[in-house]
Design a protein around this motif. Structure first.
Motif, PDB file in Angstrom:
ATOM      1  N   TRP A   1      32.603  42.811  28.969  1.00 13.61           N
ATOM      2  CA  TRP A   1      33.779  42.238  28.429  1.00 13.61           C
ATOM      3  C   TRP A   1      34.507  42.415  29.814  1.00 13.61           C
ATOM      4  O   TRP A   1      35.590  41.485  30.512  1.00 13.61           O
ATOM      5  CB  TRP A   1      34.196  42.787  27.090  1.00 13.61           C
ATOM      6  CG  TRP A   1      35.425  42.020  26.468  1.00 13.61           C
ATOM      7  CD1 TRP A   1      37.114  42.643  26.801  1.00 13.61           C
ATOM      8  CD2 TRP A   1      35.747  41.079  26.263  1.00 13.61           C
ATOM      9  NE1 TRP A   1      37.668  42.060  26.247  1.00 13.61           N
ATOM     10  CE2 TRP A   1      37.104  40.834  25.745  1.00 13.61           C
ATOM     11  CE3 TRP A   1      34.364  40.139  26.040  1.00 13.61           C
ATOM     12  CZ2 TRP A   1      38.284  39.637  25.416  1.00 13.61           C
ATOM     13  CZ3 TRP A   1      35.295  39.070  25.172  1.00 13.61           C
ATOM     14  CH2 TRP A   1      37.199  38.452  25.748  1.00 13.61           C
ATOM     15  N   ASP A   2      34.490  44.136  29.514  1.00 12.60           N
ATOM     16  CA  ASP A   2      35.676  44.318  31.037  1.00 12.60           C
ATOM     17  C   ASP A   2      35.789  43.660  32.212  1.00 12.60           C
ATOM     18  O   ASP A   2      36.220  43.252  33.147  1.00 12.60           O
ATOM     19  CB  ASP A   2      36.245  45.739  31.073  1.00 12.60           C
ATOM     20  CG  ASP A   2      36.802  46.216  29.771  1.00 12.60           C
ATOM     21  OD1 ASP A   2      37.488  45.383  29.460  1.00 12.60           O
ATOM     22  OD2 ASP A   2      36.517  47.461  30.114  1.00 12.60           O
TER      23      ASP A   2
ATOM     24  N   TRP B   1      34.265  40.879  33.023  1.00 12.33           N
ATOM     25  CA  TRP B   1      34.362  39.735  32.904  1.00 12.33           C
ATOM     26  C   TRP B   1      35.486  39.293  32.632  1.00 12.33           C
ATOM     27  O   TRP B   1      36.172  38.495  33.684  1.00 12.33           O
ATOM     28  CB  TRP B   1      33.303  38.623  32.273  1.00 12.33           C
ATOM     29  CG  TRP B   1      33.283  37.879  31.840  1.00 12.33           C
ATOM     30  CD1 TRP B   1      33.259  36.469  32.602  1.00 12.33           C
ATOM     31  CD2 TRP B   1      34.525  36.330  30.367  1.00 12.33           C
ATOM     32  NE1 TRP B   1      33.355  35.393  32.262  1.00 12.33           N
ATOM     33  CE2 TRP B   1      34.541  35.341  30.976  1.00 12.33           C
ATOM     34  CE3 TRP B   1      34.394  37.049  29.663  1.00 12.33           C
ATOM     35  CZ2 TRP B   1      34.604  34.390  29.940  1.00 12.33           C
ATOM     36  CZ3 TRP B   1      34.786  35.772  28.741  1.00 12.33           C
ATOM     37  CH2 TRP B   1      35.050  34.444  29.250  1.00 12.33           C
ATOM     38  N   ARG B   2      36.387  39.490  31.802  1.00 17.19           N
ATOM     39  CA  ARG B   2      37.353  39.826  31.731  1.00 17.19           C
ATOM     40  C   ARG B   2      39.283  40.524  32.659  1.00 17.19           C
ATOM     41  O   ARG B   2      40.227  39.707  32.665  1.00 17.19           O
ATOM     42  CB  ARG B   2      37.885  40.060  30.106  1.00 17.19           C
ATOM     43  CG  ARG B   2      37.357  38.902  28.996  1.00 17.19           C
ATOM     44  CD  ARG B   2      37.564  37.756  29.060  1.00 17.19           C
ATOM     45  NE  ARG B   2      38.370  38.330  28.415  1.00 17.19           N
ATOM     46  CZ  ARG B   2      40.053  36.938  27.785  1.00 17.19           C
ATOM     47  NH1 ARG B   2      39.099  35.424  27.990  1.00 17.19           N
ATOM     48  NH2 ARG B   2      41.003  36.587  27.169  1.00 17.19           N
ATOM     49  N   ASP B   3      38.861  41.592  33.113  1.00 16.04           N
ATOM     50  CA  ASP B   3      39.442  42.256  33.665  1.00 16.04           C
ATOM     51  C   ASP B   3      39.470  42.890  35.287  1.00 16.04           C
ATOM     52  O   ASP B   3      38.620  44.301  34.681  1.00 16.04           O
ATOM     53  CB  ASP B   3      40.265  42.675  32.762  1.00 16.04           C
ATOM     54  CG  ASP B   3      41.706  43.597  32.811  1.00 16.04           C
ATOM     55  OD1 ASP B   3      42.244  43.589  34.786  1.00 16.04           O
ATOM     56  OD2 ASP B   3      42.875  43.991  32.465  1.00 16.04           O
ATOM     57  N   ARG B   4      38.834  42.382  36.245  1.00 11.51           N
ATOM     58  CA  ARG B   4      37.853  42.469  36.720  1.00 11.51           C
ATOM     59  C   ARG B   4      38.629  44.011  37.265  1.00 11.51           C
ATOM     60  O   ARG B   4      37.611  45.310  38.018  1.00 11.51           O
ATOM     61  CB  ARG B   4      37.604  41.897  37.675  1.00 11.51           C
ATOM     62  CG  ARG B   4      36.630  42.351  39.047  1.00 11.51           C
ATOM     63  CD  ARG B   4      35.651  41.368  39.887  1.00 11.51           C
ATOM     64  NE  ARG B   4      34.714  43.004  40.507  1.00 11.51           N
ATOM     65  CZ  ARG B   4      33.046  42.321  40.099  1.00 11.51           C
ATOM     66  NH1 ARG B   4      33.199  42.530  39.214  1.00 11.51           N
ATOM     67  NH2 ARG B   4      32.920  42.880  41.157  1.00 11.51           N
TER      68      ARG B   4
ATOM     69  N   TRP C   1      38.296  47.116  35.212  1.00 11.88           N
ATOM     70  CA  TRP C   1      37.168  47.252  35.382  1.00 11.88           C
ATOM     71  C   TRP C   1      36.416  48.416  36.340  1.00 11.88           C
ATOM     72  O   TRP C   1      35.980  49.157  36.243  1.00 11.88           O
ATOM     73  CB  TRP C   1      35.482  46.839  34.887  1.00 11.88           C
ATOM     74  CG  TRP C   1      34.283  46.574  35.474  1.00 11.88           C
ATOM     75  CD1 TRP C   1      33.289  46.971  34.453  1.00 11.88           C
ATOM     76  CD2 TRP C   1      33.490  46.483  36.699  1.00 11.88           C
ATOM     77  NE1 TRP C   1      32.324  47.230  35.067  1.00 11.88           N
ATOM     78  CE2 TRP C   1      32.087  47.510  36.668  1.00 11.88           C
ATOM     79  CE3 TRP C   1      33.973  45.941  37.942  1.00 11.88           C
ATOM     80  CZ2 TRP C   1      30.919  47.008  37.671  1.00 11.88           C
ATOM     81  CZ3 TRP C   1      33.370  45.798  38.674  1.00 11.88           C
ATOM     82  CH2 TRP C   1      31.752  46.167  38.147  1.00 11.88           C
TER      83      TRP C   1
END
Length: 201
Positions: free
Chosen positions: A88-89, A91-94, A97
């Motif tokens: 999830w992270d 993909w959504r919030d590099r 991450w």
């Protein structure tokens, strides 16, 4: 040959890469007035002995949403934690991450953590410090707090009083071993000597 690893960490956009440049005496990374400029942990040799022993300095991505970061890292080891972090992270919030990856690296490989704070604001106004102390406790390594942006040179007693305000604010925080002035915008061999002494201790 021995490697001693120092990891430079802080809230985003506080001056880690600028301080790394000051300590190394050369340009590294990218410096600009924006959050999450550094995306991944990067190693630079700080000192090297003739025998090949190395004091490594690691520049890392800055902490953004610290409260969310603490919650996510505390889920390490669970299936849902793995999914949120690695799928999830990513993909959504590099940037979020990348910060998690860097902190796991710090936890697994570092010997000492250098935690940079913006001393231009008062210790009482720096609301991010409490949650970041939780992150440093999660890392579980000795911490040397570096006070950046203390401003123009002051009388020694005034600088000592400012350092003491931060020491009092951080008193009782288990991982903190020392609180030192260290301006990222000026190369000061006295401050660097004190820092190396604290790391050796």
């Amino acid at each position: 040959m021995t490697s001693i690893r120092l990891s430079l960490v802080s809230h985003t956009n506080v001056g880690k890469t600028t301080l790394a440049r000051t300590l190394l005496g050369r340009d590294i990374g990218e410096v600009r007035d924006a959050p999450h400029v550094t995306e991944f942990a990067e190693m630079h040799p700080l000192l090297q002995s003739p025998a090949g022993d190395v004091l490594e300095l690691w520049d890392t991505p800055g902490f953004g949403d610290t409260v969310r970061l603490v919650r996510r890292l505390q889920q390490d080891g669970s299936a849902i934690g793995w999914f949120l972090s690695e799928v999830w992270d990513r993909w959504r919030d590099r940037p979020f991450w990348a910060t998690q990856q860097a902190l796991r690296h710090v936890r697994e490989t570092s010997d000492v953590v250098l935690y940079l704070v913006n001393a231009a604001e008062s210790p009482e106004a720096a609301g991010y410090v409490g949650p970041e102390m939780a992150l440093l406790a999660w890392i579980g390594k000795p911490v040397v707090v570096l006070l950046n942006q203390l401003g123009a040179p002051q009388a020694p007693e005034l600088e000592a009083a400012e350092v003491e305000r931060w020491r009092s604010r951080l008193a009782g925080q288990a991982p903190v071993r020392a609180v030192l002035p260290m301006d990222a915008f000026a190369r000061c061999w006295v401050q660097e000597g004190v820092l190396l002494g604290a790391i050796a201790a």
